[in-house]
Design a protein around this motif. Sequence first.
Motif, mmCIF file in Angstrom:
data_model
loop_
_atom_site.group_PDB
_atom_site.id
_atom_site.type_symbol
_atom_site.label_atom_id
_atom_site.label_comp_id
_atom_site.label_asym_id
_atom_site.label_seq_id
_atom_site.Cartn_x
_atom_site.Cartn_y
_atom_site.Cartn_z
ATOM 1 N N GLY A 208 -22.700 -33.713 70.021
ATOM 2 C CA GLY A 208 -22.761 -35.111 70.437
ATOM 3 C C GLY A 208 -21.959 -36.028 69.528
ATOM 4 N N ASP A 209 -22.422 -37.268 69.445
ATOM 5 C CA ASP A 209 -21.735 -38.289 68.640
ATOM 6 C C ASP A 209 -22.311 -38.328 67.231
ATOM 7 N N ASP A 210 -22.061 -37.293 66.490
ATOM 8 C CA ASP A 210 -22.519 -37.221 65.103
ATOM 9 C C ASP A 210 -21.517 -37.967 64.234
ATOM 10 N N PRO A 211 -21.943 -39.035 63.545
ATOM 11 C CA PRO A 211 -20.998 -39.838 62.748
ATOM 12 C C PRO A 211 -20.378 -39.066 61.589
ATOM 13 N N TRP B 105 -12.231 -31.726 58.753
ATOM 14 C CA TRP B 105 -13.128 -31.435 57.645
ATOM 15 C C TRP B 105 -12.721 -32.196 56.378
ATOM 16 N N ARG B 106 -11.496 -32.669 56.311
ATOM 17 C CA ARG B 106 -11.022 -33.341 55.093
ATOM 18 C C ARG B 106 -11.680 -34.695 54.879
ATOM 19 N N SER B 107 -12.134 -35.314 55.969
ATOM 20 C CA SER B 107 -12.766 -36.633 55.815
ATOM 21 C C SER B 107 -14.277 -36.532 55.657
#
Length: 322
Positions: free
Chosen positions: A291-294, A320-322
């Motif tokens: 879903g919309d996982d921040p 994954w870098r952010s």
Amino acid sequence: MTPSSELLAVSRRWFKTNLEGGQYTPRNFLSDSDFLRLLGTAPGENWSGDDVREAAAEFFQETPDVLHYEESFAEAFEDGDIGWSLFIHKVTWAGRADRPVEIRDTLIFYLEDGSWRIIHRHGSVPMANQEMMGKEQTGIAELAEAARHGTSIEQTEGLASIMFTDVVASSVLANTLGDRAWSAKVNSHFKKLRQIIESSGGQFVKSLGDGTMSSFSSARSALSAAAEIQQTLAQESEEPRLAARIGIHAGDVVQASEDFFGTVVNVAARIAAEADRGEIFVSDVTRWLVGDDPELRFETLGSYDLQGQPERSVLHSLDWRS
């Protein structure tokens, strides 16, 4: 079983005879047993019994003259009447002075009438997959195929997220480091991945070559583990630094339904094969499950033709870098 300096010496005389000639002939080293076997690289190089003894001398006489050869790896062991040795040589043939060839040999010995005789020999010339097949590696596909046979995951029902990892440019690194150092490097890599996977609630299902397969009951856990794996590899300071591609796909797990489980595995493997170094590719269903996982950022890559799938598949890349 113990290391064997005697078998090292016998093996070296065998190679010297084949490469240089001399007082011995290849037949002197071979067992008189009907179970004698010789396996080579080229099609048809699979001989047994009298065929080996009769053809061995002629076979090695047909090879070009050797300008230079160098032993780069050697070890031998014995246990009672059985022994074995492993050798790697770099050989420069006449007419090919610009291109030494690496030759790998495994010799299995049997003690006959007090003398060590070769009962099985397997020689091969390794070739990079890029040169042989026009593509870098098939490790992911081989891992998926191995996982389909005789592999089960702990989860017996519901959704499971299958993750494949694969070391990029492994053949280049393996040739640079040599077999022993590369094996140690890969084993250390697997150990780190297993720790990350299991600490994230996943199951480390199988490893093969330089790839791994794991299973998670949660897509979120699989993505977290994948991100941590890439972060860990990016932070490594010890050279050579490994880079990995990762693919994740989610699907139903039904106990005793190998076909469906195999489909989930195959799709995850195909997704991993589309990724490049440092990338995490996931299927549309995996992206939809979280879903919309921040905390998770994705880039939609578009639709791909995955081998074996009747319809095009939408893939996403996890940042994954952010």
